[in-house]
Motif scaffolding. Structure first.
Motif, PDB file in Angstrom:
ATOM      1  N   TRP A   1      -4.213 -11.859   9.717  1.00 28.84           N
ATOM      2  CA  TRP A   1      -5.041 -10.706   9.359  1.00 28.84           C
ATOM      3  C   TRP A   1      -4.963  -9.710  10.512  1.00 28.84           C
ATOM      4  CZ3 TRP A   1      -8.810  -9.587   5.415  1.00 28.84           C
ATOM      5  CH2 TRP A   1      -9.669  -8.531   5.701  1.00 28.84           C
ATOM      6  N   GLY A   2      -4.299  -8.567  10.312  1.00 27.41           N
ATOM      7  CA  GLY A   2      -4.233  -7.562  11.366  1.00 27.41           C
ATOM      8  C   GLY A   2      -2.893  -6.865  11.403  1.00 27.41           C
ATOM      9  N   GLY A   3      -2.521  -6.402  12.612  1.00 29.19           N
ATOM     10  CA  GLY A   3      -1.299  -5.621  12.744  1.00 29.19           C
ATOM     11  C   GLY A   3      -0.881  -5.470  14.187  1.00 29.19           C
ATOM     12  N   ASN A   4      -0.541  -4.263  14.575  1.00 29.71           N
ATOM     13  CA  ASN A   4       0.037  -3.995  15.888  1.00 29.71           C
ATOM     14  C   ASN A   4      -0.905  -4.355  17.034  1.00 29.71           C
ATOM     15  OD1 ASN A   4       1.817  -2.897  17.859  1.00 29.71           O
ATOM     16  ND2 ASN A   4       0.620  -1.020  17.854  1.00 29.71           N
TER      17      ASN A   4
ATOM     18  N   GLU B   1      -2.293   1.043  12.803  1.00 30.49           N
ATOM     19  CA  GLU B   1      -1.244   1.980  13.195  1.00 30.49           C
ATOM     20  C   GLU B   1      -0.123   1.261  13.934  1.00 30.49           C
ATOM     21  OE1 GLU B   1      -3.119   4.768  15.739  1.00 30.49           O
ATOM     22  OE2 GLU B   1      -3.482   3.332  17.355  1.00 30.49           O
ATOM     23  N   GLY B   2       1.042   1.924  13.990  1.00 31.33           N
ATOM     24  CA  GLY B   2       2.184   1.359  14.695  1.00 31.33           C
ATOM     25  C   GLY B   2       2.848   0.245  13.910  1.00 31.33           C
ATOM     26  N   PHE B   3       3.894  -0.324  14.523  1.00 30.78           N
ATOM     27  CA  PHE B   3       4.620  -1.412  13.878  1.00 30.78           C
ATOM     28  C   PHE B   3       3.907  -2.743  14.117  1.00 30.78           C
ATOM     29  CE2 PHE B   3       8.004   1.743  14.387  1.00 30.78           C
ATOM     30  CZ  PHE B   3       8.645   1.666  13.148  1.00 30.78           C
TER      31      PHE B   3
ATOM     32  N   MET C   1       4.074   0.357   8.543  1.00 29.24           N
ATOM     33  CA  MET C   1       5.484   0.495   8.919  1.00 29.24           C
ATOM     34  C   MET C   1       6.031  -0.851   9.365  1.00 29.24           C
ATOM     35  SD  MET C   1       5.526   4.085  11.045  1.00 29.24           S
ATOM     36  CE  MET C   1       4.564   3.416  12.409  1.00 29.24           C
ATOM     37  N   PHE C   2       7.111  -1.297   8.748  1.00 28.15           N
ATOM     38  CA  PHE C   2       7.735  -2.570   9.104  1.00 28.15           C
ATOM     39  C   PHE C   2       9.078  -2.341   9.775  1.00 28.15           C
ATOM     40  CE2 PHE C   2       4.989  -4.105   5.605  1.00 28.15           C
ATOM     41  CZ  PHE C   2       4.315  -5.103   6.294  1.00 28.15           C
ATOM     42  N   ASN C   3       9.309  -3.051  10.861  1.00 32.05           N
ATOM     43  CA  ASN C   3      10.582  -3.002  11.554  1.00 32.05           C
ATOM     44  C   ASN C   3      11.628  -3.816  10.791  1.00 32.05           C
ATOM     45  OD1 ASN C   3      12.372  -2.377  13.671  1.00 32.05           O
ATOM     46  ND2 ASN C   3      10.726  -2.638  15.173  1.00 32.05           N
ATOM     47  N   THR C   4      12.888  -3.663  11.179  1.00 34.36           N
ATOM     48  CA  THR C   4      13.957  -4.444  10.558  1.00 34.36           C
ATOM     49  C   THR C   4      13.710  -5.936  10.765  1.00 34.36           C
ATOM     50  OG1 THR C   4      15.217  -4.224  12.601  1.00 34.36           O
ATOM     51  CG2 THR C   4      15.734  -2.686  10.831  1.00 34.36           C
ATOM     52  N   GLY C   5      14.057  -6.725   9.743  1.00 37.07           N
ATOM     53  CA  GLY C   5      13.991  -8.178   9.873  1.00 37.07           C
ATOM     54  C   GLY C   5      12.606  -8.723  10.114  1.00 37.07           C
TER      55      GLY C   5
ATOM     56  N   GLY D   1       0.803  -1.214   0.000  1.00 36.62           N
ATOM     57  CA  GLY D   1       0.000   0.000   0.000  1.00 36.62           C
ATOM     58  C   GLY D   1       0.839   1.269   0.000  1.00 36.62           C
ATOM     59  N   ALA D   2       0.218   2.372  -0.404  1.00 42.61           N
ATOM     60  CA  ALA D   2       0.913   3.657  -0.510  1.00 42.61           C
ATOM     61  C   ALA D   2       1.546   4.051   0.816  1.00 42.61           C
ATOM     62  CB  ALA D   2      -0.073   4.732  -0.964  1.00 42.61           C
ATOM     63  N   ASP D   3       2.780   4.584   0.709  1.00 43.24           N
ATOM     64  CA  ASP D   3       3.535   5.068   1.862  1.00 43.24           C
ATOM     65  C   ASP D   3       3.875   3.980   2.875  1.00 43.24           C
ATOM     66  OD1 ASP D   3       3.827   7.799   1.115  1.00 43.24           O
ATOM     67  OD2 ASP D   3       1.714   8.096   1.578  1.00 43.24           O
ATOM     68  N   THR D   4       3.863   2.726   2.453  1.00 45.59           N
ATOM     69  CA  THR D   4       4.405   1.659   3.298  1.00 45.59           C
ATOM     70  C   THR D   4       5.915   1.803   3.344  1.00 45.59           C
ATOM     71  OG1 THR D   4       2.608   0.083   2.883  1.00 45.59           O
ATOM     72  CG2 THR D   4       4.762  -0.838   3.472  1.00 45.59           C
ATOM     73  N   ASN D   5       6.484   1.746   4.536  1.00 45.14           N
ATOM     74  CA  ASN D   5       7.931   1.890   4.708  1.00 45.14           C
ATOM     75  C   ASN D   5       8.501   0.691   5.453  1.00 45.14           C
ATOM     76  OD1 ASN D   5       9.034   4.639   3.761  1.00 45.14           O
ATOM     77  ND2 ASN D   5       7.112   5.185   4.784  1.00 45.14           N
ATOM     78  N   CYS D   6       9.708   0.316   5.047  1.00 41.52           N
ATOM     79  CA  CYS D   6      10.368  -0.849   5.616  1.00 41.52           C
ATOM     80  C   CYS D   6      11.731  -0.428   6.139  1.00 41.52           C
ATOM     81  CB  CYS D   6      10.503  -1.921   4.536  1.00 41.52           C
ATOM     82  SG  CYS D   6      11.959  -2.944   4.664  1.00 41.52           S
ATOM     83  N   SER D   7      11.957  -0.618   7.420  1.00 40.94           N
ATOM     84  CA  SER D   7      13.277  -0.331   7.999  1.00 40.94           C
ATOM     85  C   SER D   7      14.218  -1.491   7.714  1.00 40.94           C
ATOM     86  CB  SER D   7      13.155  -0.119   9.507  1.00 40.94           C
ATOM     87  OG  SER D   7      14.446  -0.069  10.101  1.00 40.94           O
ATOM     88  N   ASP D   8      15.455  -1.172   7.326  1.00 39.92           N
ATOM     89  CA  ASP D   8      16.440  -2.247   7.136  1.00 39.92           C
ATOM     90  C   ASP D   8      17.708  -2.025   7.955  1.00 39.92           C
ATOM     91  OD1 ASP D   8      17.558  -0.153   5.733  1.00 39.92           O
ATOM     92  OD2 ASP D   8      17.813  -1.236   3.849  1.00 39.92           O
ATOM     93  N   LEU D   9      17.685  -1.033   8.855  1.00 37.32           N
ATOM     94  CA  LEU D   9      18.850  -0.730   9.697  1.00 37.32           C
ATOM     95  C   LEU D   9      18.368  -0.306  11.072  1.00 37.32           C
ATOM     96  CD1 LEU D   9      21.948  -0.120  10.065  1.00 37.32           C
ATOM     97  CD2 LEU D   9      21.428   2.198   9.265  1.00 37.32           C
ATOM     98  N   GLN D  10      18.906  -0.926  12.134  1.00 36.23           N
ATOM     99  CA  GLN D  10      18.529  -0.555  13.489  1.00 36.23           C
ATOM    100  C   GLN D  10      19.293   0.689  13.940  1.00 36.23           C
ATOM    101  OE1 GLN D  10      17.106  -4.634  15.540  1.00 36.23           O
ATOM    102  NE2 GLN D  10      19.310  -4.377  15.519  1.00 36.23           N
ATOM    103  N   ASN D  11      18.679   1.464  14.820  1.00 36.37           N
ATOM    104  CA  ASN D  11      19.287   2.719  15.263  1.00 36.37           C
ATOM    105  C   ASN D  11      20.599   2.521  16.007  1.00 36.37           C
ATOM    106  OD1 ASN D  11      17.265   4.182  14.110  1.00 36.37           O
ATOM    107  ND2 ASN D  11      16.159   4.602  16.016  1.00 36.37           N
TER     108      ASN D  11
END
Length: 418
Positions: free
Chosen positions: A365-368, A353-355, A337-341, A291-301
């Protein structure tokens, strides 16, 4: 001698992508692992050995290949996890006259087997080292992928090799590309840009092959102001949307739509990630919609190595960059929004909403806030609608595969309280 591609017990390390295909049908570079092996043994018959539930689907997809049926009295088995080099046939000859097992770092990568030994192997779903006990062995040096992220990290070098193989077949190249064929397109190092038949490139596009090559397969469309930096392969009939930024080491399969920002990723055929949002160091199966504006993190802070859950185990990848591993037929809502790994299974619908959790079982089916079981009838209905949009028929084999995967993953969902 027939070549037989087989799966071993480590095929499960490639979940969730292996629920819908044998491991040798995974892409690395511009080709599948199978295609690389076939290229190393031109003219030889290749038989596909697979898990029984995949047999009918594989037969329908590969009418020219025997599936789970090898008739020769001598067979050269090759492990489907092998990332075949160009000289594979020199390392493992197809003209061996005696039975022999080839191992690399403890893994059986190939075996020449004949006579009665074949009988016990024929009806097995997967093969293990024990199936080749008693056969003389030889150590060789070959790359054998262990996990999905291995294919992501090997993708750049494999792209260069595969494009070199493809580039002599269907391409237009030369210093006059801008003026003659594609006015308003900025080619950087045009001699390393390979363009197949009926490719449309709109004005404002930048194709940067200053470091490594770019290959646009037939019927590809690149919309205005997109930027592509090699090595990159864009598959047949795929579309790169306006203002997309495709960085190095990206493979896009047939019939995809790609937009936003993508780097170091593999996208299997008929998947869409056509809107804004970042995708990096990721592996997406087929029939996915992001979906639009889906973002995937590939590096931890904290820049630490990333853990990924695989087959019920938490694996330290040893890598600083690992993104999203998503199974076939899964979907995300806008602004996901997807977290790393993160691992998302087969036929999931992720929203909210949320990770979401870093592991979502197949048919989730669902999310956070919560995940429950995706109703099977609804999953089938959605898959049929997606196929119809692409003028494809959702076959009886496809429906049977859905049913089998639903049952195979039921216990995993139960343990997670879906």
């Amino acid at each position: 001698m027939q070549i037989v591609l087989f799966e071993d017990e480590k095929h499960i390390n490639f979940e969730p992508l292996i629920y819908y295909r044998p491991v040798y049908e995974l892409v690395c570079g511009a080709n599948t692992l199978r295609e690389k092996i076939e290229r190393a043994y031109p003219g030889l018959k290749v038989v596909l050995h697979c898990r029984k539930y995949l047999e009918e689907l594989l037969k329908s997809q590969n009418p020219s290949n025997e599936v789970n049926n090898f008739s020769d009295v001598e067979v050269l088995f090759i492990n489907g996890r092998v990332v075949a080099p160009e000289n594979l046939s020199e390392i493992i000859s197809s003209t061996l006259t005696e039975d022999k097992v080839f191992k690399s770092n403890g893994t059986v990568v190939s075996a020449r087997v004949s006579g009665d030994r074949l009988t016990n192997i024929l009806n097995k779903n997967i093969l293990t080292a024990e199936d080749f006990d008693g056969i003389p062995s030889e150590e060789v040096e070959l790359t054998c992928a262990e996990y999905l992220w291995d294919l992501v990290y090997l993708n750049g070098e494999e792209l260069k090799k595969d494009i070199a193989s493809l580039s002599g077949k269907n391409n237009v190249e030369g210093t006059n590309l801008e003026e003659v064929n594609y006015p308003g397109v900025n080619f950087i190092k045009p001699e390393k840009v390979f363009i197949s038949e009926n490719v449309e490139i709109k004005p404002g596009v930048v194709l940067d092959a200053s470091k490594d090559p770019i290959y646009l397969d037939k019927d590809v469309v690149i919309y205005p102001n997109a930027v592509i930096e090699g090595p990159v392969y864009i598959g047949e009939s795929s579309k790169v949307k306006s203002c997309a930024t495709i960085y190095e080491n990206v493979s896009v399969g047939k019939g995809c739509k790609v937009g936003g920002e993508v780097e170091d990723s593999i996208i299997m055929p008929y998947s869409n990630k056509q809107h804004s949002g970042f995708l990096g160091h990721s592996y997406l199966g087929s029939w996915i919609n992001i979906g639009a504006d889906t973002n995937c993190s590939d590096l931890q802070n904290n820049y630490s190595t990333i853990n990924v859950q695989v087959n019920g185990r938490h694996i330290d990848t040893g890598r600083q960059f690992v993104g999203l591993m998503m199974g076939d037929h899964s979907k995300t809502a806008i602004n996901t929004m997807f977290n790393t790994g993160t691992v998302v299974g087969f036929s999931c619908n992720v929203f909210g909403e949320g990770f979401p959790p870093k592991y979502i079982s197949s048919f989730g089916w669902g999310g956070n806030s919560s995940v429950r079981e995706y109703k099977f009838a609804k999953a089938i209905e959605t898959a049929k609608a997606v196929f119809k949009r692409r003028n494809k028929i959702f076959s009886e084999e496809d429906e049977n595969i859905f049913s089998t995967i639903f049952n195979l993953t039921k216990e995993d969902r139960k343990q997670r309280g879906y």
